[in-house]
Design an enzyme around this catalytic site. Structure first.
Site, mmCIF file in Angstrom:
data_model
loop_
_atom_site.group_PDB
_atom_site.id
_atom_site.type_symbol
_atom_site.label_atom_id
_atom_site.label_comp_id
_atom_site.label_asym_id
_atom_site.label_seq_id
_atom_site.Cartn_x
_atom_site.Cartn_y
_atom_site.Cartn_z
ATOM 1 N N LYS A 145 -11.411 -1.670 4.823
ATOM 2 C CA LYS A 145 -11.048 -0.703 3.847
ATOM 3 C C LYS A 145 -12.270 -0.481 2.799
ATOM 4 C CE LYS A 145 -6.175 -0.664 4.869
ATOM 5 N NZ LYS A 145 -5.513 -1.779 5.515
ATOM 6 N N SER A 163 0.802 -1.250 0.050
ATOM 7 C CA SER A 163 0.111 0.059 -0.183
ATOM 8 C C SER A 163 0.916 1.285 0.102
ATOM 9 C CB SER A 163 -1.017 -0.058 1.111
ATOM 10 O OG SER A 163 0.023 0.204 2.342
ATOM 11 N N HIS A 182 -5.478 -4.389 0.364
ATOM 12 C CA HIS A 182 -5.784 -3.417 -0.479
ATOM 13 C C HIS A 182 -6.172 -3.780 -2.034
ATOM 14 C CE1 HIS A 182 -4.382 0.204 1.852
ATOM 15 N NE2 HIS A 182 -3.813 -0.489 2.576
HETATM 16 C C1 PLP Z 1 -4.929 -2.504 6.665
HETATM 17 C C2 PLP Z 1 -4.091 -3.580 6.565
HETATM 18 C C3 PLP Z 1 -4.120 -4.674 7.629
HETATM 19 C C4 PLP Z 1 -5.399 -4.569 8.716
HETATM 20 O O1 PLP Z 1 -6.681 -4.526 8.752
HETATM 21 P P1 PLP Z 1 -7.677 -4.132 9.689
HETATM 22 O O2 PLP Z 1 -9.030 -4.460 9.193
HETATM 23 O O3 PLP Z 1 -7.364 -2.704 9.632
HETATM 24 O O4 PLP Z 1 -7.165 -4.591 11.038
HETATM 25 C C5 PLP Z 1 -3.757 -5.663 7.210
HETATM 26 N N1 PLP Z 1 -3.052 -5.997 6.118
HETATM 27 C C6 PLP Z 1 -2.681 -5.110 5.424
HETATM 28 C C7 PLP Z 1 -1.932 -5.350 4.313
HETATM 29 C C8 PLP Z 1 -3.443 -3.833 5.215
HETATM 30 O O5 PLP Z 1 -3.255 -2.898 4.543
#
Ligand code: PLP
Length: 400
Positions: free
Chosen positions: A248, A189, A217
Protein backbone atom coordinates in the site's frame (compact mmCIF):
# COMPACT_ATOMS: atom_id res chain seq x y z
CA UNK A 1 -24.48 -35.21 -16.22
CA UNK A 2 -21.10 -36.10 -14.74
CA UNK A 3 -19.88 -34.75 -11.45
CA UNK A 4 -17.40 -32.62 -13.40
CA UNK A 5 -20.13 -31.25 -15.69
CA UNK A 6 -22.15 -30.27 -12.65
CA UNK A 7 -19.22 -28.34 -11.21
CA UNK A 8 -18.41 -26.58 -14.47
CA UNK A 9 -22.08 -25.68 -14.86
CA UNK A 10 -22.07 -23.98 -11.47
CA UNK A 11 -18.89 -22.07 -12.28
CA UNK A 12 -20.37 -20.95 -15.61
CA UNK A 13 -23.44 -19.59 -13.86
CA UNK A 14 -21.44 -17.60 -11.32
CA UNK A 15 -18.87 -15.97 -13.58
CA UNK A 16 -21.17 -13.70 -15.68
CA UNK A 17 -22.48 -12.08 -12.48
CA UNK A 18 -19.02 -10.92 -11.38
CA UNK A 19 -18.16 -7.31 -12.14
CA UNK A 20 -15.51 -6.79 -14.81
CA UNK A 21 -12.18 -5.62 -13.46
CA UNK A 22 -10.80 -2.46 -15.08
CA UNK A 23 -7.47 -2.84 -16.84
CA UNK A 24 -5.05 -0.05 -16.00
CA UNK A 25 -2.85 0.88 -18.96
CA UNK A 26 -0.46 3.24 -17.18
CA UNK A 27 1.63 3.64 -14.06
CA UNK A 28 -0.21 4.20 -10.75
CA UNK A 29 -0.30 7.91 -10.04
CA UNK A 30 -2.72 10.81 -9.54
CA UNK A 31 -4.13 9.77 -12.93
CA UNK A 32 -4.55 6.42 -14.66
CA UNK A 33 -5.20 5.33 -18.23
CA UNK A 34 -8.30 3.16 -18.71
CA UNK A 35 -9.43 2.19 -22.24
CA UNK A 36 -7.07 4.78 -23.64
CA UNK A 37 -8.50 7.62 -21.57
CA UNK A 38 -6.95 9.57 -18.70
CA UNK A 39 -8.90 9.26 -15.43
CA UNK A 40 -8.34 10.84 -12.03
CA UNK A 41 -7.36 8.02 -9.68
CA UNK A 42 -9.26 8.24 -6.39
CA UNK A 43 -9.24 4.62 -5.29
CA UNK A 44 -5.76 3.23 -4.93
CA UNK A 45 -3.86 2.47 -1.73
CA UNK A 46 -0.76 4.12 -3.16
CA UNK A 47 -1.05 6.65 -0.33
CA UNK A 48 2.32 8.32 -0.76
CA UNK A 49 2.65 8.11 -4.53
CA UNK A 50 5.64 5.76 -4.21
CA UNK A 51 4.36 3.16 -6.71
CA UNK A 52 5.84 5.10 -9.63
CA UNK A 53 8.45 7.17 -7.77
CA UNK A 54 11.71 7.60 -9.74
CA UNK A 55 13.96 6.69 -6.81
CA UNK A 56 12.20 3.34 -6.37
CA UNK A 57 12.39 2.62 -10.10
CA UNK A 58 16.10 3.43 -10.20
CA UNK A 59 16.80 1.27 -7.13
CA UNK A 60 14.96 -1.66 -8.73
CA UNK A 61 16.86 -1.31 -12.03
CA UNK A 62 20.25 -1.10 -10.31
CA UNK A 63 19.49 -4.15 -8.18
CA UNK A 64 18.47 -6.16 -11.25
CA UNK A 65 21.86 -5.39 -12.84
CA UNK A 66 23.66 -6.64 -9.75
CA UNK A 67 21.45 -9.49 -8.44
CA UNK A 68 19.24 -10.48 -11.36
CA UNK A 69 15.51 -10.82 -10.97
CA UNK A 70 14.51 -13.97 -9.13
CA UNK A 71 15.78 -15.36 -5.85
CA UNK A 72 15.97 -19.00 -6.95
CA UNK A 73 14.64 -20.76 -3.87
CA UNK A 74 12.73 -20.34 -0.66
CA UNK A 75 14.57 -18.07 1.72
CA UNK A 76 15.39 -20.84 4.21
CA UNK A 77 17.44 -22.61 1.49
CA UNK A 78 19.45 -20.47 -0.94
CA UNK A 79 16.91 -17.67 -1.48
CA UNK A 80 17.85 -15.10 1.16
CA UNK A 81 19.97 -12.34 -0.38
CA UNK A 82 21.62 -9.35 1.26
CA UNK A 83 18.79 -7.07 0.07
CA UNK A 84 16.24 -9.06 2.10
CA UNK A 85 18.36 -8.64 5.22
CA UNK A 86 18.87 -4.92 4.56
CA UNK A 87 15.12 -4.42 4.08
CA UNK A 88 14.30 -6.29 7.31
CA UNK A 89 16.83 -4.20 9.27
CA UNK A 90 15.54 -0.93 7.87
CA UNK A 91 11.90 -1.86 8.49
CA UNK A 92 12.64 -2.88 12.09
CA UNK A 93 14.35 0.48 12.64
CA UNK A 94 11.50 2.34 10.92
CA UNK A 95 8.91 0.63 13.13
CA UNK A 96 11.19 1.03 16.20
CA UNK A 97 10.92 -2.72 16.76
CA UNK A 98 13.68 -5.20 17.63
CA UNK A 99 13.35 -7.35 14.53
CA UNK A 100 11.40 -7.92 11.33
CA UNK A 101 10.53 -10.77 8.98
CA UNK A 102 9.49 -9.94 5.40
CA UNK A 103 7.04 -12.11 3.45
CA UNK A 104 5.44 -11.74 0.02
CA UNK A 105 2.24 -10.03 1.13
CA UNK A 106 0.27 -8.68 4.05
CA UNK A 107 -2.08 -11.63 3.59
CA UNK A 108 0.85 -14.05 3.87
CA UNK A 109 2.20 -12.13 6.87
CA UNK A 110 -1.14 -12.50 8.68
CA UNK A 111 -1.26 -16.23 7.92
CA UNK A 112 2.30 -16.60 9.23
CA UNK A 113 1.83 -14.35 12.25
CA UNK A 114 -1.25 -16.24 13.48
CA UNK A 115 -0.89 -19.84 12.28
CA UNK A 116 2.67 -20.16 13.62
CA UNK A 117 1.76 -19.28 17.21
CA UNK A 118 -1.88 -20.33 17.58
CA UNK A 119 -3.33 -23.82 17.24
CA UNK A 120 -6.51 -25.80 17.89
CA UNK A 121 -6.33 -25.39 21.65
CA UNK A 122 -5.39 -21.71 21.78
CA UNK A 123 -7.74 -18.74 22.07
CA UNK A 124 -8.21 -15.77 19.74
CA UNK A 125 -10.13 -12.60 20.59
CA UNK A 126 -10.96 -10.61 17.46
CA UNK A 127 -12.74 -7.37 16.42
CA UNK A 128 -15.83 -8.25 14.35
CA UNK A 129 -14.64 -6.11 11.44
CA UNK A 130 -11.13 -7.52 11.14
CA UNK A 131 -9.73 -8.00 7.63
CA UNK A 132 -10.46 -11.18 5.68
CA UNK A 133 -6.82 -12.25 5.86
CA UNK A 134 -7.01 -12.31 9.66
CA UNK A 135 -10.20 -14.36 9.56
CA UNK A 136 -8.62 -16.78 7.09
CA UNK A 137 -5.49 -17.05 9.24
CA UNK A 138 -7.50 -17.95 12.34
CA UNK A 139 -9.34 -20.60 10.29
CA UNK A 140 -6.08 -21.98 8.95
CA UNK A 141 -4.75 -22.18 12.51
CA UNK A 142 -7.87 -24.26 13.35
CA UNK A 143 -8.38 -22.27 16.53
CA UNK A 144 -11.53 -23.67 18.16
CA UNK A 145 -12.16 -21.04 20.82
CA UNK A 146 -12.78 -17.70 19.12
CA UNK A 147 -14.25 -14.67 20.86
CA UNK A 148 -15.52 -11.92 18.57
CA UNK A 149 -16.21 -8.50 20.12
CA UNK A 150 -18.32 -5.69 18.71
CA UNK A 151 -16.35 -3.26 16.58
CA UNK A 152 -14.02 -1.23 18.83
CA UNK A 153 -16.13 -2.07 21.89
CA UNK A 154 -13.54 -2.33 24.66
CA UNK A 155 -16.04 -3.11 27.42
CA UNK A 156 -17.17 -6.15 25.45
CA UNK A 157 -13.51 -6.93 24.83
CA UNK A 158 -12.97 -6.99 28.60
CA UNK A 159 -15.91 -9.41 29.06
CA UNK A 160 -14.42 -11.67 26.40
CA UNK A 161 -11.04 -11.43 28.14
CA UNK A 162 -12.64 -12.64 31.39
CA UNK A 163 -14.24 -15.59 29.58
CA UNK A 164 -10.99 -16.36 27.78
CA UNK A 165 -9.00 -16.25 31.02
CA UNK A 166 -11.49 -18.68 32.58
CA UNK A 167 -11.28 -21.02 29.60
CA UNK A 168 -7.48 -20.87 29.71
CA UNK A 169 -7.47 -22.36 33.23
CA UNK A 170 -7.82 -25.78 31.60
CA UNK A 171 -4.38 -26.69 30.27
CA UNK A 172 -3.78 -27.92 26.71
CA UNK A 173 -2.91 -31.56 26.01
CA UNK A 174 0.80 -30.62 26.23
CA UNK A 175 0.25 -29.27 29.74
CA UNK A 176 0.78 -25.58 28.83
CA UNK A 177 -2.01 -23.03 29.25
CA UNK A 178 -3.77 -22.04 26.00
CA UNK A 179 -2.24 -18.88 24.50
CA UNK A 180 -4.68 -15.96 24.41
CA UNK A 181 -4.20 -13.53 21.51
CA UNK A 182 -6.11 -10.30 20.86
CA UNK A 183 -6.10 -9.39 17.16
CA UNK A 184 -7.24 -6.14 15.59
CA UNK A 185 -6.86 -4.15 12.41
CA UNK A 186 -5.14 -0.82 13.13
CA UNK A 187 -7.09 1.24 10.59
CA UNK A 188 -10.40 -0.26 9.46
CA UNK A 189 -10.17 0.61 5.81
CA UNK A 190 -13.85 0.60 4.83
CA UNK A 191 -14.59 3.49 7.22
CA UNK A 192 -11.12 4.85 7.96
CA UNK A 193 -11.59 4.59 11.73
CA UNK A 194 -8.90 3.49 14.21
CA UNK A 195 -8.71 0.61 16.64
CA UNK A 196 -8.64 2.02 20.21
CA UNK A 197 -5.17 0.57 20.80
CA UNK A 198 -4.65 2.98 23.70
CA UNK A 199 -7.41 1.05 25.52
CA UNK A 200 -6.82 -2.42 24.06
CA UNK A 201 -3.15 -2.60 25.09
CA UNK A 202 -3.72 -1.71 28.78
CA UNK A 203 -6.51 -4.32 28.85
CA UNK A 204 -4.20 -6.93 27.34
CA UNK A 205 -1.61 -6.03 29.97
CA UNK A 206 -4.18 -6.24 32.76
CA UNK A 207 -5.10 -9.78 31.73
CA UNK A 208 -1.57 -10.73 30.70
CA UNK A 209 -2.36 -11.76 27.11
CA UNK A 210 -0.70 -11.22 23.72
CA UNK A 211 -1.72 -8.48 21.28
CA UNK A 212 -1.41 -8.30 17.53
CA UNK A 213 -2.26 -5.38 15.24
CA UNK A 214 -2.55 -5.43 11.44
CA UNK A 215 -1.28 -1.99 10.45
CA UNK A 216 -1.81 -2.33 6.67
CA UNK A 217 -3.54 1.04 6.28
CA UNK A 218 -1.58 2.73 9.07
CA UNK A 219 1.93 2.43 7.71
CA UNK A 220 2.98 5.49 5.77
CA UNK A 221 -0.13 7.21 7.11
CA UNK A 222 -0.22 7.35 10.93
CA UNK A 223 2.43 8.39 13.43
CA UNK A 224 5.71 10.24 13.04
CA UNK A 225 6.93 9.85 9.41
CA UNK A 226 4.18 7.27 8.88
CA UNK A 227 5.61 4.73 11.33
CA UNK A 228 2.10 3.45 11.96
CA UNK A 229 -0.54 3.08 14.64
CA UNK A 230 1.76 1.92 17.44
CA UNK A 231 3.79 5.09 16.99
CA UNK A 232 0.59 7.17 16.74
CA UNK A 233 -0.45 5.98 20.20
CA UNK A 234 3.11 5.89 21.62
CA UNK A 235 2.87 2.18 22.41
CA UNK A 236 6.31 1.00 21.28
CA UNK A 237 7.30 -2.30 22.87
CA UNK A 238 3.80 -2.91 24.21
CA UNK A 239 2.21 -4.58 21.17
CA UNK A 240 3.67 -8.08 20.73
CA UNK A 241 3.06 -8.58 17.03
CA UNK A 242 2.75 -5.94 14.33
CA UNK A 243 1.83 -7.05 10.84
CA UNK A 244 2.33 -4.70 7.94
CA UNK A 245 1.97 -4.57 4.19
CA UNK A 246 4.45 -3.27 1.65
CA UNK A 247 1.75 -3.21 -1.02
CA UNK A 248 0.00 0.00 0.00
CA UNK A 249 1.81 3.17 1.17
CA UNK A 250 5.21 1.57 0.53
CA UNK A 251 4.22 1.35 -3.12
CA UNK A 252 5.51 -2.10 -4.08
CA UNK A 253 4.34 -5.47 -2.71
CA UNK A 254 5.04 -7.68 0.27
CA UNK A 255 4.24 -7.95 3.93
CA UNK A 256 6.12 -8.14 7.20
CA UNK A 257 5.96 -8.96 10.88
CA UNK A 258 7.78 -6.92 13.52
CA UNK A 259 8.26 -7.80 17.17
CA UNK A 260 10.88 -8.93 19.68
CA UNK A 261 14.04 -10.63 18.38
CA UNK A 262 12.98 -13.92 19.99
CA UNK A 263 9.54 -13.88 18.44
CA UNK A 264 10.84 -12.98 14.97
CA UNK A 265 13.51 -15.73 15.19
CA UNK A 266 10.72 -18.13 16.10
CA UNK A 267 8.76 -17.10 13.00
CA UNK A 268 11.90 -17.42 10.86
CA UNK A 269 12.32 -21.02 12.08
CA UNK A 270 8.69 -22.10 12.06
CA UNK A 271 6.42 -20.05 9.78
CA UNK A 272 5.21 -22.28 6.94
CA UNK A 273 4.56 -19.26 4.71
CA UNK A 274 8.26 -18.41 5.06
CA UNK A 275 9.64 -21.95 4.84
CA UNK A 276 7.56 -23.21 1.93
CA UNK A 277 7.14 -20.17 -0.31
CA UNK A 278 9.69 -17.93 -2.04
CA UNK A 279 10.66 -14.53 -0.72
CA UNK A 280 10.30 -11.17 -2.47
CA UNK A 281 11.94 -10.74 -5.86
CA UNK A 282 15.09 -8.62 -6.26
CA UNK A 283 13.51 -5.48 -7.81
CA UNK A 284 10.67 -5.47 -5.23
CA UNK A 285 13.10 -5.73 -2.35
CA UNK A 286 15.46 -3.04 -3.64
CA UNK A 287 12.59 -0.64 -4.36
CA UNK A 288 11.28 -1.17 -0.83
CA UNK A 289 14.63 -0.38 0.77
CA UNK A 290 14.47 2.94 -1.10
CA UNK A 291 10.84 3.50 0.00
CA UNK A 292 11.81 3.14 3.67
CA UNK A 293 14.73 5.56 3.10
CA UNK A 294 12.37 8.13 1.61
CA UNK A 295 10.04 7.85 4.61
CA UNK A 296 12.91 8.14 7.10
CA UNK A 297 14.32 11.22 5.33
CA UNK A 298 11.20 13.33 5.26
CA UNK A 299 7.56 13.41 6.34
CA UNK A 300 6.55 15.71 3.46
CA UNK A 301 4.58 13.00 1.69
CA UNK A 302 2.73 11.94 4.84
CA UNK A 303 1.80 15.58 5.55
CA UNK A 304 0.62 16.09 1.96
CA UNK A 305 -1.55 12.96 2.19
CA UNK A 306 -3.28 14.25 5.36
CA UNK A 307 -3.70 17.72 3.87
CA UNK A 308 -5.37 16.17 0.83
CA UNK A 309 -7.62 13.96 2.96
CA UNK A 310 -8.71 16.93 5.10
CA UNK A 311 -9.28 19.09 2.02
CA UNK A 312 -11.49 16.46 0.38
CA UNK A 313 -13.51 15.82 3.54
CA UNK A 314 -14.16 19.54 3.96
CA UNK A 315 -15.26 19.91 0.33
CA UNK A 316 -17.53 16.85 0.42
CA UNK A 317 -19.06 17.94 3.71
CA UNK A 318 -19.79 21.42 2.43
CA UNK A 319 -21.55 19.87 -0.58
CA UNK A 320 -23.72 17.95 1.90
CA UNK A 321 -22.21 14.45 1.52
CA UNK A 322 -22.01 12.17 4.56
CA UNK A 323 -18.37 11.15 5.02
CA UNK A 324 -18.83 8.80 7.98
CA UNK A 325 -16.50 8.47 10.95
CA UNK A 326 -13.09 8.42 9.29
CA UNK A 327 -10.06 9.42 11.38
CA UNK A 328 -7.60 9.01 8.51
CA UNK A 329 -7.17 10.37 4.95
CA UNK A 330 -9.65 7.69 3.75
CA UNK A 331 -12.85 9.58 2.84
CA UNK A 332 -15.90 7.31 2.47
CA UNK A 333 -18.70 9.07 0.60
CA UNK A 334 -21.81 7.32 1.88
CA UNK A 335 -24.50 6.61 -0.71
CA UNK A 336 -26.60 3.89 0.92
CA UNK A 337 -28.08 1.67 -1.79
CA UNK A 338 -25.90 -0.84 -3.62
CA UNK A 339 -27.28 0.17 -7.04
CA UNK A 340 -26.89 3.87 -6.27
CA UNK A 341 -23.19 3.39 -5.49
CA UNK A 342 -22.63 1.35 -8.65
CA UNK A 343 -24.41 3.90 -10.85
CA UNK A 344 -22.62 6.78 -9.13
CA UNK A 345 -19.26 5.19 -9.80
CA UNK A 346 -19.95 4.54 -13.48
CA UNK A 347 -21.13 8.13 -13.94
CA UNK A 348 -17.96 9.35 -12.24
CA UNK A 349 -15.94 7.37 -14.75
CA UNK A 350 -17.81 9.05 -17.62
CA UNK A 351 -16.76 12.33 -15.99
CA UNK A 352 -13.10 11.36 -15.85
CA UNK A 353 -12.90 10.05 -12.26
CA UNK A 354 -12.03 6.49 -11.32
CA UNK A 355 -13.47 5.60 -7.90
CA UNK A 356 -14.89 2.12 -7.42
CA UNK A 357 -18.04 1.40 -5.38
CA UNK A 358 -17.74 -0.45 -2.07
CA UNK A 359 -20.82 -2.52 -1.34
CA UNK A 360 -22.12 -5.67 0.31
CA UNK A 361 -20.46 -8.02 1.31
CA UNK A 362 -17.48 -5.68 1.85
CA UNK A 363 -19.72 -3.44 3.99
CA UNK A 364 -23.19 -4.10 5.50
CA UNK A 365 -26.20 -3.92 3.12
CA UNK A 366 -27.54 -0.39 2.71
CA UNK A 367 -24.24 1.28 3.58
CA UNK A 368 -22.73 1.23 0.09
CA UNK A 369 -20.28 4.01 -0.62
CA UNK A 370 -17.55 5.36 -2.83
CA UNK A 371 -14.38 5.20 -0.78
CA UNK A 372 -12.25 8.12 -1.87
CA UNK A 373 -8.55 7.52 -1.35
CA UNK A 374 -6.36 10.57 -1.91
CA UNK A 375 -2.60 10.29 -2.18
CA UNK A 376 0.39 12.55 -1.80
CA UNK A 377 0.60 12.52 -5.61
CA UNK A 378 -2.58 14.62 -5.94
CA UNK A 379 -2.55 18.41 -5.97
CA UNK A 380 -5.44 20.78 -5.19
CA UNK A 381 -6.50 21.06 -8.86
CA UNK A 382 -6.74 17.27 -9.12
CA UNK A 383 -8.90 17.11 -5.99
CA UNK A 384 -11.12 19.98 -7.18
CA UNK A 385 -11.63 18.17 -10.47
CA UNK A 386 -12.73 15.10 -8.49
CA UNK A 387 -15.05 16.99 -6.15
CA UNK A 388 -16.70 18.79 -9.10
CA UNK A 389 -17.39 15.45 -10.76
CA UNK A 390 -19.01 14.18 -7.52
CA UNK A 391 -21.17 17.32 -7.34
CA UNK A 392 -22.22 16.98 -10.99
CA UNK A 393 -23.13 13.30 -10.69
CA UNK A 394 -24.99 13.88 -7.41
CA UNK A 395 -27.05 16.57 -9.12
CA UNK A 396 -27.80 14.33 -12.10
CA UNK A 397 -28.93 11.56 -9.77
CA UNK A 398 -30.80 14.00 -7.47
CA UNK A 399 -28.89 12.69 -4.47
CA UNK A 400 -28.10 15.79 -2.42
C1 PLP B 1 -4.50 -4.91 2.22
C2 PLP B 1 -4.57 -5.57 3.51
C3 PLP B 1 -3.92 -6.79 3.73
C4 PLP B 1 -3.25 -7.56 2.62
O1 PLP B 1 -2.05 -7.00 2.21
P1 PLP B 1 -1.37 -7.50 0.86
O2 PLP B 1 0.03 -7.00 0.97
O3 PLP B 1 -2.13 -6.92 -0.27
O4 PLP B 1 -1.42 -9.00 0.85
C5 PLP B 1 -3.95 -7.32 5.00
N1 PLP B 1 -4.61 -6.69 6.01
C6 PLP B 1 -5.26 -5.53 5.81
C7 PLP B 1 -5.94 -4.87 6.97
C8 PLP B 1 -5.27 -4.93 4.56
O5 PLP B 1 -5.91 -3.79 4.38
Amino acid sequence: MTNRDSFLGQVGKIIPQGKPIATIESAQGAYLAIKGEKKLNLCSNNYLGLASEERLKTAAKRAIDEFGVGTGAVRALSGTNSLHIELEKSLAAFKKAEACLVLTGGYMANLAAIQTIAGKEDIVISDELNHASIIDAVRLAQVKTKFIYKHKDTSELEERLQEATDTAKTPKSDGNPPTILIITDGVFSMDGDLAPLDKIVPLAEKYGVLTMVDDAHGEGVLGDHGRGIVDHFGLHGRVDIEVGTLSKAFGVMGGFITGSSDLISFYRQKARQFLFSNGLSVPDTAALIEAVKILEESDDRVKKLWENGDYLREKFNSLGFDCGQSETPIVPVMLGGEDTAVEFSSKLLENGVYATPIKFPMVPKGTARIRVMPSAAHNKEDLDFGVNAFAKVAKEMSIL
